[in-house]
Scaffold this motif. Structure first.
Motif, PDB file in Angstrom:
ATOM      1  N   TYR A  85       0.829  -1.212   0.000  1.00  0.00           N
ATOM      2  CA  TYR A  85       0.000   0.000   0.000  1.00  0.00           C
ATOM      3  C   TYR A  85       0.863   1.262   0.000  1.00  0.00           C
ATOM      4  O   TYR A  85       0.654   2.174  -0.811  1.00  0.00           O
ATOM      5  N   SER A  86       1.843   1.318   0.892  1.00  0.00           N
ATOM      6  CA  SER A  86       2.680   2.518   0.979  1.00  0.00           C
ATOM      7  C   SER A  86       3.513   2.699  -0.289  1.00  0.00           C
ATOM      8  O   SER A  86       3.691   3.824  -0.780  1.00  0.00           O
ATOM      9  N   PHE A  87       4.024   1.596  -0.843  1.00  0.00           N
ATOM     10  CA  PHE A  87       4.790   1.671  -2.091  1.00  0.00           C
ATOM     11  C   PHE A  87       3.922   2.230  -3.214  1.00  0.00           C
ATOM     12  O   PHE A  87       4.354   3.111  -3.977  1.00  0.00           O
ATOM     13  N   ALA A  88       2.687   1.716  -3.324  1.00  0.00           N
ATOM     14  CA  ALA A  88       1.802   2.139  -4.401  1.00  0.00           C
ATOM     15  C   ALA A  88       1.426   3.612  -4.284  1.00  0.00           C
ATOM     16  O   ALA A  88       1.468   4.356  -5.267  1.00  0.00           O
ATOM     17  N   VAL A  89       1.053   4.039  -3.084  1.00  0.00           N
ATOM     18  CA  VAL A  89       0.688   5.448  -2.885  1.00  0.00           C
ATOM     19  C   VAL A  89       1.874   6.354  -3.177  1.00  0.00           C
ATOM     20  O   VAL A  89       1.741   7.394  -3.835  1.00  0.00           O
ATOM     21  N   TRP A  90       3.048   5.953  -2.702  1.00  0.00           N
ATOM     22  CA  TRP A  90       4.272   6.723  -2.963  1.00  0.00           C
ATOM     23  C   TRP A  90       4.519   6.866  -4.464  1.00  0.00           C
ATOM     24  O   TRP A  90       4.775   7.969  -4.961  1.00  0.00           O
ATOM     25  N   ASP A  91       4.421   5.776  -5.204  1.00  0.00           N
ATOM     26  CA  ASP A  91       4.730   5.814  -6.629  1.00  0.00           C
ATOM     27  C   ASP A  91       3.697   6.627  -7.410  1.00  0.00           C
ATOM     28  O   ASP A  91       4.037   7.393  -8.318  1.00  0.00           O
ATOM     29  N   ILE A  92       2.422   6.474  -7.066  1.00  0.00           N
ATOM     30  CA  ILE A  92       1.375   7.234  -7.752  1.00  0.00           C
ATOM     31  C   ILE A  92       1.582   8.729  -7.551  1.00  0.00           C
ATOM     32  O   ILE A  92       1.553   9.520  -8.510  1.00  0.00           O
TER      33      ILE A  92
END
Length: 238
Positions: A85-92
Motif C-alpha cells: 500500500y505505501s509503495f503504491a501510494v508513494w509511486d502514484i
C-alpha cells in the motif's frame, strides 16, 4: 473499519505522499543538473559518486517503506500489505507531483527510468501505475479480511504464482534496455572492461524502442490469478 485501521491508513497515506514529494523534488533537482532543457533519452552520464548515491537512495526508499510496514502490521501478511500500500501510494503521487511541478510526463505513455536495481528498468509511465493499483487492491483485500478476523496468511502456492508473475513483469520492464545492451555486448564480455568506458558510453546512448506489452500482460495475468486465488480462499472462510 476499526479506529486503528482508519488511523493507520491516514497516517501511512500521508507518510507515503510526503515521501513521494521528496522523491519528486530530488528527481527535479537531478534533471535541472543533467537535463536543463528538459528530460529526454538518451540518458546523460552520471559521475561515479552521483550514480552510487542514486542507487543507494533507491535502496533507502525501500528500507523506509519496509520499516513503516513492519511497524504497522501485526502479522507477516498485514506487514506485506502495508508495504504494498505505501509503495503504491508513494509511486502514484511521485508522478502526480512531477506533473504538477514541471508538467511531466506529457502522457501516460511517456517513457521513464523506473528503477536501477539490479539492472535498469524502463517503460511507459502507465505500466508502473497499473502495478500500483493491483498492489492497492491486494493490500485492501488483506486489510478487509484481517479486520474480519480471517487468517490472512498467504500459502506457498499463492506466493509461488505471485512471485512468478512479478518476475515476469520485472523482465518486461528490463527487456528493452537489456536487449539493447546485449545487442553489442554478450553477458560473458560485459565484465571485460576494467578502466574502459565503452560499455558505459554505449549504455547511456540508449533510447527506448518498444515496450514488451505481451510479456508485461502475461506477468500481470499471473499476478491477478494469484490475487484471485487468495480472495477465493479468504472469502470461503467467511
Amino acid at each position: 473499519m476499526t479506529v486503528r485501521l482508519r488511523s493507520l491508513i491516514i497516517s501511512i497515506t500521508l507518510f507515503a505522499i510526503g515521501m513521494a514529494f521528496l522523491e519528486s523534488a530530488v528527481v527535479i533537482y537531478i534533471r535541472e543538473l543533467l537535463y536543463p532543457e528538459g528530460f529526454s533519452f538518451p540518458l546523460e552520464i552520471m559521475e561515479g559518486s552521483l550514480a552510487i548515491t542514486e542507487i543507494l537512495r533507491e535502496v533507502a526508499t525501500i528500507i523506509m517503506l519496509l520499516t513503516v510496514a513492519i511497524i504497522a502490521g501485526r502479522s507477516f501478511s498485514t506487514r506485506f500489505a502495508w508495504f504494498l500500500y505505501s509503495f503504491a501510494v508513494w509511486d502514484i503521487f511521485y508522478y502526480v507531483f512531477l506533473k504538477v511541478l514541471i508538467g511531466w510526463p506529457e502522457s501516460l505513455l511517456t517513457w521513464d527510468v523506473l528503477f536501477l536495481i539490479p539492472v535498469t528498468w524502463t517503460g511507459p509511465v502507465i505500466s508502473p501505475l497499473i502495478e500500483c493499483f493491483i498492489m492497492i487492491a491486494l493490500a485492501a483485500m488483506i486489510f478487509y479480511y484481517s479486520e474480519k478476523k480471517t487468517n490472512t496468511r498467504i500459502n506457498l502456492r499463492e506466493w509461488i504464482i505471485m512471485i512468478a508473475g512479478a518476475v515476469i513483469v520485472i523482465v518486461a520492464f528490463s527487456w528493452d534496455y537489456s536487449g539493447y545492451i546485449l545487442e553489442r555486448y554478450s553477458i560473458s564480455n560485459i565484465w571485460n572492461f576494467p578502466g574502459n568506458n565503452s560499455l558505459l558510453e554505449y549504455a547511456t546512448a540508449y533510447v527506448p524502442r518498444k515496450f514488451n506489452w505481451w510479456l508485461y500482460s502475461l506477468g500481470n495475468f499471473v499476478i491477478v490469478s494469484a490475487v484471485y486465488l487468495i480472495y477465493r480462499r479468504f472469502s470461503e472462510r467467511n
